[in-house]
Design a protein around this motif. Structure first.
Motif, mmCIF file in Angstrom:
data_model
loop_
_atom_site.group_PDB
_atom_site.id
_atom_site.type_symbol
_atom_site.label_atom_id
_atom_site.label_comp_id
_atom_site.label_asym_id
_atom_site.label_seq_id
_atom_site.Cartn_x
_atom_site.Cartn_y
_atom_site.Cartn_z
ATOM 1 N N THR A 1 27.304 20.102 18.787
ATOM 2 C CA THR A 1 26.966 18.889 19.530
ATOM 3 C C THR A 1 28.213 18.214 20.081
ATOM 4 O O THR A 1 28.240 17.801 21.239
ATOM 5 N N ARG B 1 29.513 20.059 23.110
ATOM 6 C CA ARG B 1 28.666 19.866 24.290
ATOM 7 C C ARG B 1 28.858 18.473 24.891
ATOM 8 O O ARG B 1 28.915 18.308 26.113
ATOM 9 N N VAL B 2 28.975 17.454 24.051
ATOM 10 C CA VAL B 2 29.153 16.083 24.537
ATOM 11 C C VAL B 2 30.473 15.939 25.286
ATOM 12 O O VAL B 2 30.536 15.348 26.362
ATOM 13 N N TYR C 1 32.556 18.443 26.536
ATOM 14 C CA TYR C 1 32.817 19.370 27.642
ATOM 15 C C TYR C 1 31.633 19.593 28.573
ATOM 16 O O TYR C 1 31.785 20.186 29.642
ATOM 17 N N GLY C 2 30.447 19.126 28.174
ATOM 18 C CA GLY C 2 29.281 19.243 29.048
ATOM 19 C C GLY C 2 28.697 20.650 29.142
ATOM 20 O O GLY C 2 27.842 20.897 29.989
ATOM 21 N N ILE C 3 29.162 21.557 28.301
ATOM 22 C CA ILE C 3 28.647 22.917 28.290
ATOM 23 C C ILE C 3 28.413 23.348 26.846
ATOM 24 O O ILE C 3 29.046 22.817 25.937
#
Length: 67
Positions: free
Chosen positions: A56, A59-60, A62-64
């Motif tokens: 999580t 993802r938060v 780096y957006g991927i």
């Protein structure tokens, strides 16, 4: 890449990410630095929510997804 993250119980975890090798190290835990290979489905036994928190956080920031 190193990111800190907090779990639901308030534990502070720090993760080192190696995107090329698909590994994440849990840094400075009670049992020392522990590395898992995410591409092989490995997980940490303790704390149980560490893998979800690590994925999580990545993802938060780096957006991927990590993998």
């Amino acid at each position: 890449m190193r990111l800190p993250e907090s779990t639901q119980d308030g534990s502070r975890l720090v993760f080192d990410y190696d995107y090329d090798n698909k590994t994440i190290s849990l840094v400075g835990g009670r049992r020392g630095d522990r590395t898992i290979d995410v591409s092989n489905g490995e997980d940490w036994q303790y704390p149980a929510e560490a893998k979800a928190a690590a994925l999580t956080a990545f993802r938060v920031v780096y957006g991927i997804p990590f993998y």
